[in-house]
Design a protein around this motif. Structure first.
Motif, short mmCIF file in Angstrom:
data_model
loop_
_atom_site.label_atom_id
_atom_site.label_comp_id
_atom_site.label_asym_id
_atom_site.label_seq_id
_atom_site.Cartn_x
_atom_site.Cartn_y
_atom_site.Cartn_z
N ALA A 9 0.83 -1.21 0.00
CA ALA A 9 0.00 0.00 0.00
C ALA A 9 0.87 1.26 0.00
CB ALA A 9 -0.93 -0.01 1.21
N ASN A 10 1.95 1.24 0.76
CA ASN A 10 2.86 2.39 0.78
C ASN A 10 3.48 2.63 -0.59
OD1 ASN A 10 2.37 2.87 3.48
ND2 ASN A 10 4.17 1.72 4.19
N PHE A 11 3.82 1.54 -1.27
CA PHE A 11 4.39 1.64 -2.62
C PHE A 11 3.35 2.24 -3.58
CE2 PHE A 11 5.77 -0.41 -6.71
CZ PHE A 11 7.02 0.16 -6.78
N LEU A 12 2.11 1.75 -3.48
CA LEU A 12 1.03 2.29 -4.32
C LEU A 12 0.83 3.78 -4.06
CD1 LEU A 12 -1.77 -0.46 -4.23
CD2 LEU A 12 0.02 -0.12 -5.94
N ALA A 13 0.86 4.15 -2.78
CA ALA A 13 0.65 5.56 -2.42
C ALA A 13 1.75 6.44 -3.02
CB ALA A 13 0.61 5.71 -0.90
N ARG A 14 3.00 5.96 -2.95
CA ARG A 14 4.11 6.73 -3.52
C ARG A 14 3.94 6.94 -5.02
NH1 ARG A 14 7.65 3.82 -0.47
NH2 ARG A 14 8.61 2.71 -2.21
N LEU A 15 3.52 5.87 -5.73
CA LEU A 15 3.38 5.97 -7.18
C LEU A 15 2.17 6.81 -7.56
CD1 LEU A 15 4.17 2.34 -8.38
CD2 LEU A 15 5.67 4.32 -8.36
N ARG A 16 1.11 6.71 -6.75
CA ARG A 16 -0.13 7.40 -7.09
C ARG A 16 0.00 8.90 -6.86
NH1 ARG A 16 -6.26 5.78 -5.25
NH2 ARG A 16 -7.29 7.34 -6.56
N GLY A 19 3.88 13.53 -6.88
CA GLY A 19 4.23 14.90 -6.51
C GLY A 19 3.76 15.26 -5.12
N GLY A 20 3.46 14.27 -4.30
CA GLY A 20 2.95 14.52 -2.96
C GLY A 20 1.45 14.27 -2.89
N PHE A 21 0.96 14.01 -1.70
CA PHE A 21 -0.45 13.65 -1.50
C PHE A 21 -1.38 14.84 -1.78
CE2 PHE A 21 -4.15 13.37 1.38
CZ PHE A 21 -4.72 12.18 0.92
N ILE A 22 -2.41 14.56 -2.55
CA ILE A 22 -3.47 15.56 -2.74
C ILE A 22 -4.77 14.89 -2.33
CG2 ILE A 22 -4.77 16.91 -4.43
CD1 ILE A 22 -2.06 17.10 -6.00
N CYS A 23 -5.47 15.49 -1.40
CA CYS A 23 -6.70 14.89 -0.88
C CYS A 23 -7.76 14.80 -1.98
CB CYS A 23 -7.23 15.74 0.27
SG CYS A 23 -8.85 15.22 0.83
N PRO A 24 -8.33 13.59 -2.22
CA PRO A 24 -9.35 13.45 -3.25
C PRO A 24 -10.63 14.23 -2.90
CG PRO A 24 -8.51 11.30 -2.55
CD PRO A 24 -8.00 12.31 -1.57
N CYS A 26 -10.93 17.30 -0.54
CA CYS A 26 -10.82 18.77 -0.50
C CYS A 26 -9.76 19.29 -1.46
CB CYS A 26 -10.56 19.24 0.92
SG CYS A 26 -8.90 18.84 1.53
N LYS A 27 -9.09 18.38 -2.19
CA LYS A 27 -8.10 18.74 -3.22
C LYS A 27 -6.90 19.54 -2.68
CE LYS A 27 -11.27 17.28 -6.24
NZ LYS A 27 -11.29 15.84 -6.44
N THR A 28 -6.66 19.43 -1.38
CA THR A 28 -5.55 20.17 -0.79
C THR A 28 -4.32 19.28 -0.72
OG1 THR A 28 -7.22 21.22 0.60
CG2 THR A 28 -4.91 21.64 1.15
N ALA A 29 -3.17 19.85 -1.02
CA ALA A 29 -1.91 19.13 -0.88
C ALA A 29 -1.48 19.20 0.58
CB ALA A 29 -0.85 19.75 -1.78
N SER A 30 -1.06 18.05 1.11
CA SER A 30 -0.66 18.04 2.51
C SER A 30 0.17 16.79 2.78
CB SER A 30 -1.91 18.00 3.39
OG SER A 30 -2.59 16.78 3.18
N SER A 31 0.68 16.68 4.00
CA SER A 31 1.31 15.43 4.43
C SER A 31 0.26 14.62 5.18
CB SER A 31 2.49 15.71 5.37
OG SER A 31 3.44 16.49 4.70
N PRO A 32 -0.22 13.55 4.60
CA PRO A 32 -1.33 12.82 5.22
C PRO A 32 -0.89 12.01 6.43
CG PRO A 32 -0.55 11.65 3.30
CD PRO A 32 0.26 12.91 3.38
N TRP A 33 -1.83 11.69 7.28
CA TRP A 33 -1.57 10.76 8.36
C TRP A 33 -1.72 9.35 7.83
CZ3 TRP A 33 -5.84 13.87 11.19
CH2 TRP A 33 -5.31 15.09 11.63
N ASN A 34 -0.80 8.50 8.19
CA ASN A 34 -0.91 7.10 7.78
C ASN A 34 -1.88 6.36 8.66
OD1 ASN A 34 0.50 5.85 5.58
ND2 ASN A 34 2.34 6.80 6.42
N GLU A 35 -2.93 5.84 8.07
CA GLU A 35 -3.85 4.99 8.82
C GLU A 35 -3.55 3.56 8.42
OE1 GLU A 35 -6.33 6.38 10.89
OE2 GLU A 35 -5.38 8.31 10.51
N SER A 36 -4.22 2.63 9.05
CA SER A 36 -3.95 1.23 8.71
C SER A 36 -4.62 0.86 7.39
CB SER A 36 -4.47 0.33 9.83
OG SER A 36 -5.86 0.53 9.96
#
Ligand SMILES: [Zn+2]
Length: 297
Positions: A9-16, A19-24, A26-36
């Motif tokens: 899942a971490n690998f998928l998140a990196r590839l997806r 350019g960094g996480f963008i919330c689907p 609110c569309k805001t770029a941020s450093s997300p919290w890792n949940e399980s």
């Protein structure tokens, strides 16, 4: 590298989110919290984003490690694997193996792939059954597959494209050429009338015919001839010849994906490429998996 689903899942998140996480939400770029379980929580709106939602892994009940293992076999085995072999190798049901394969086949098509260019051979071949000798076979009940192959000078072949077409008419062949070959290219064909529209559509058509000597070793289109024989051998060997027309385009895309990466020195990169494309390819329905994906062709 992928001992458990969290690693996958971490690998998928990196590839997806390269350019960094963008919330689907609110569309805001941020450093997300890792949940399980492959979920990322948006620190702004608290939305829980799933790395697999909206991708080919959407709503899967199969472990990501199984998906990754399948992707590894599909990209590293010389001829890939049939669903039957994958079933045994993964220790899953046939249905799960088939579903994984079908979804990966859709992901094998890079949405941004470039058209073929330069000198390109185009011809049709017949797939699905033992071919009768003699006749050229246009107009028979077997499945017609149009093949385009880039020809390199002084020798060798470049990339290929293939399409399952209803027949060998110009109505079927011209749209194929227009979709897969860049305008201005030299298109090498035989004398078949189905290719008559090429010149009016921005291509230079060059007709190549069998040498008058009748030498059977001489083929007018060595690129297409070679690719067609590899394709047929793959279907007969790896898949025991059991390819139904509804799924034929999917098989053609898998063959194309592997063929176009045949010179890649790193199998690991081909694996990564498939996963990269898998996270940007939308969900594939159960109906697609069972009755054949709608390629929109
Ligand atoms: Zn958010």
């Amino acid at each position: 590298m992928f001992p458990d689903d969290t690693a996958c899942a971490n690998f998928l998140a990196r590839l997806r989110w390269l350019g960094g996480f963008i919330c689907p939400a609110c569309k805001t770029a941020s450093s997300p919290w890792n949940e399980s379980r492959g979920r990322l929580a948006c620190p702004i709106c608290r939305y829980q984003a799933s790395v697999s939602a909206g991708t080919i892994f959407d709503k899967t009940r199969t472990a990501l490690t199984t998906w990754f293992e399948a992707a590894w076999h599909v990209t590293t085995a010389k001829n890939g694997m049939s669903a039957k072999t994958l079933e045994r190798t993964l220790g899953t049901s046939y249905r799960v193996a088939w579903t994984i394969l079908q979804r990966f086949r859709v992901a094998m098509v890079d949405a941004e792939r470039k058209q073929l260019s330069g000198d390109v051979e185009v011809d049709e071949t017949l797939v699905g059954g033992v071919q009768q000798g003699g006749k050229r076979g246009r107009g028979t009940t077997k499945s017609v597959v149009a093949i385009a192959v880039e020809i390199k000078r002084p020798k060798g072949f470049g990339r290929v494209r293939m399409r399952y077409v209803p027949d060998a008419s110009g109505t079927s062949l011209l749209p194929f050429v227009q979709d897969v070959i860049a305008p201005g290219s030299v298109v090498l064909t035989d004398g078949w009338g189905g290719y008559n529209g090429l010149s009016e559509n921005g291509y230079t058509r060059k007709i190549t015919v069998l040498s008058s000597s009748g030498d059977p070793a001489h083929v007018s289109m060595p690129g297409v001839h070679r690719v067609a024989s590899l394709l047929k051998r793959w279907i007969l060997g790896t898949h025991q010849g059991s390819v139904v027309p509804a799924h034929l385009q999917s098989y053609l895309e898998e063959f194309t994906f592997r063929f176009n990466r045949r010179t890649s020195r790193s199998r690991g990169l081909v694996f990564r490429r498939l996963i990269e494309q898998a996270v940007v390819t939308g969900p594939i329905t159960e109906d697609d998996v069972t009755h054949g994906y709608d390629w929109g062709l």
